[in-house]
Write an enzyme that holds these catalytic residues in place. Sequence first.
Site: not given
Length: 385
Positions: A100, A167, A259, A269, A280
């Site tokens: 990513q 991420h 979210e 959070y 997973y």
Amino acid sequence: MNQIPTAAILCLSLTFYGLTACHAQNDIPQEQQKQQSSSKIQQSYQLSTIAQFNESWAIASLKDGRLLITERKGKLQLFDPQTKQKVEVKGVPKVAYGGQGGLGDIALHPQFAQNRQVYISYAESGQGGYGAVVARGELDLSNPQQPQLKNLKTIWQQVPKVQGQGHYGHRLLFGSDGKLWISSGERQKFDPAQDMQSNLGKILRLNDDGTPASGNPFMSRGEIAKQVWTLGHRNPLGIAFDHKGQLWVAEMGPKGGDELNLITKGENYGYPVVSNGDHYDGKDIPDHNTRPEFKAPEISWTPVISPSSLIFYKGNQFPAWKNKALIGGLSSEAIVVVDTEMKPVKEVQHLNMKQRVRGLLEAPDGAIWVLEDGKNARLLKMTAK
């Protein structure tokens, strides 16, 4: 995460803690279906294809209407929608492309007209592995055919660098007070989201030079903690202020549980301690309602939408979307419209885009720029029908 087949393979192969960058789909509870159907809107729109880009990631607009568009392999394009001319901006540093990672977000300084400063985020390699950085430089447009970034300087970095290329988060946003907000993903490492000696899995509030902003809630807990506004985030890829000046963040959950969070100073959070999704590998993660000390999302999605970006629409072309959140969706291939003023917060329209949506930007005339994800990604202009 750029090709769905690859993501599907990753879901089967990566089982450490069960966390990957992909998403599984589950059935919508019947009660949730009833709630959704009772609050729907039907804002019409039309789409025009304007240009194509290679793995585009982010979009920003100059005052004259030209667009700055980042491409993940490390190119920054200056695009004129009127002439369709695309010119590469030179001076972009080498990025760590893969997974990513690559060139990420771009934001203009609030006083860009005076200081010409722009901010870019990107992945870099270094001791320990990979991490996102934010750099500030000057955009020199004096020669229209040879735009370039000058005096680029790194002002922030993820700590620590880790193995893996997922991420990063690294969305950028300036507030009305001139403070720089950065969303920092937990890099698929779970625990850093709760570790105040790391800025992974956090929402950060900085001065425009990258130093911690005064008034941050954890100023007494060390140099890294001084940057932190909130913690316990997974992969926050959308960050925007609503018309009331409230900050919202859209982030990917694990297997289920994407979210939309209302960001409140100093709050935790909960990730990875709680989530409305599961790991997973099938391991359960306690839901938010089991741990009230953690701030729960205002709305969560199972099946997931894979949020990539977030804006609040403030224009007049689409009256039904006024002051509502628009969330770009990757695996959902959608734009999800959310009414954040409803109690509880509700999804009110789901636009089937038939392609992965990477970025959204409201144009001065109230139209919406839509940036697709992947190779040969289109730049679309959404206008009233």
